[in-house]
Design a protein around this motif. Structure first.
Motif, PDB file in Angstrom:
ATOM      1  N   THR A  87      48.342  41.821  33.272  1.00  0.00           N
ATOM      2  CA  THR A  87      48.698  40.420  33.484  1.00  0.00           C
ATOM      3  C   THR A  87      49.225  40.211  34.908  1.00  0.00           C
ATOM      4  OG1 THR A  87      49.286  40.171  31.157  1.00  0.00           O
ATOM      5  CG2 THR A  87      50.180  38.535  32.682  1.00  0.00           C
TER       6      THR A  87
ATOM      7  N   GLY B 211      48.145  30.383  29.428  1.00  0.00           N
ATOM      8  CA  GLY B 211      48.188  31.116  30.685  1.00  0.00           C
ATOM      9  C   GLY B 211      48.143  30.133  31.840  1.00  0.00           C
TER      10      GLY B 211
ATOM     11  N   GLU C 245      43.050  39.261  30.046  1.00  0.00           N
ATOM     12  CA  GLU C 245      44.364  39.871  30.260  1.00  0.00           C
ATOM     13  C   GLU C 245      45.202  39.964  28.981  1.00  0.00           C
ATOM     14  OE1 GLU C 245      46.473  37.822  33.325  1.00  0.00           O
ATOM     15  OE2 GLU C 245      45.145  38.525  34.930  1.00  0.00           O
TER      16      GLU C 245
END
Length: 229
Positions: free
Chosen positions: A42, A81, A154
Motif C-alpha cells: 500500500t 482508497g 494493493e
C-alpha cells in the motif's frame, strides 16, 4: 482391524475447513488463493504528492473514466482508497448536491489531506470514512456504485473487502476497478501494480459479482465494471 468409514458429512466439513485454512494462509503470505497473484504494498501518505502529479490527467484521463460510468445525479457512491481526493472531487461534482460520496481510506493522514482539499473547495457532499484492511465501513445496501482507482491490487484482504463492498451495494449496484493493464508491457508501472482482466474477473466474480463491461478507452488502464449478482 477394520477401519471405520467416515461419514460423508464429516468429510465435506473437513474439506471445507481445509480449504478455508489454505485460503487464509495464502492471504497471510500476500498471495491471492485463486489467482496466485501477489499483493502489492500500500502506498503510504508520504507518496501522496504522486497522486496529484501534474501529468496524471494526461496519463489516466480521469474525466473520461468518470464519463464512461454514466453516474446519475443524486447517486450515492464510494471512492475506496480515496487518498488525497483526486477522484473524490470529480465524483462529488458528478453526483451533485443531492448525491453523496463516501471517501474511504485506511490511513488517517490521507483523510487529513482529503478533508483539507474538501474544505478549500467548499465541497459538502462528501463523507470521509476511515476503514480497515478488510472492511471499508460503508453503509449496508446504500450505494449505487463503488469505485477503486489503482487500489484493488494493493488490498491485503481482497476477499473480505469484496464481501463488505457487496453488502454495501444496492441490488444491481456496480463495482468499478481502474487498473493498469498487466497485459501491456509498455505501461511503465511495476508488474505488481498492474492487473489483468483475467485475474480481476477470477477474483471478483468469486465473491458474488459479474463482470458486465470492460472498457479500454483510457491510455493505460482497464475500466472493469462488475455488477452485484
Amino acid at each position: 482391524m477394520r477401519m471405520r468409514k467416515m461419514p460423508a458429512r464429516t468429510i465435506v466439513v473437513m474439506a471445507f475447513s481445509l480449504a478455508m485454512a489454505l485460503a487464509v494462509a495464502a492471504q497471510q503470505a500476500g498471495v491471492h488463493p485463486l489467482s496466485g497473484r501477489r499483493f502489492a504494498a500500500t502506498m503510504g501518505v508520504e507518496g501522496a504528492e504522486w497522486l496529484d502529479r501534474a501529468e496524471r490527467d494526461l496519463e489516466e484521463d480521469p474525466d473520461r473514466a468518470i464519463d464512461v460510468l454514466k453516474i446519475e445525479k443524486g447517486s450515492t457512491v464510494a471512492d475506496i482508497g480515496a487518498g488525497s481526493g483526486y477522484m473524490t472531487v470529480r465524483l462529488s461534482k458528478k453526483v451533485g448536491p443531492q448525491g453523496r460520496v463516501y471517501a474511504n481510506d485506511i490511513q488517517p493522514g490521507m483523510l487529513d489531506l482529503l478533508n483539507k482539499r474538501l474544505a478549500k473547495a467548499k465541497i459538502s457532499n462528501v463523507s470521509a470514512v476511515l476503514g480497515t484492511q478488510d472492511d471499508p465501513r460503508l453503509p449496508d445496501g446504500a450505494l449505487d456504485l463503488v469505485l477503486m482507482v489503482d487500489v484493488y491490487h494493493e488490498l491485503s484482504q481482497p476477499q473480505l473487502m469484496l464481501r463488505h463492498i457487496r453488502a454495501s451495494l444496492k441490488t444491481g449496484g456496480r463495482l468499478v476497478l481502474l487498473e493498469y493493464r498487466k497485459e501491456d508491457p509498455n505501461v511503465p508501472i511495476k508488474p505488481e501494480h498492474k492487473m489483468s482482466v483475467a485475474d480481476a474477473k477470477l477474483e471478483v466474480e468469486a465473491e458474488g459479482f459479474k463482470l458486465t463491461k470492460t472498457n479500454e478507452d483510457l491510455p493505460r488502464q482497464h475500466i472493469l465494471i462488475f455488477t452485484k449478482s
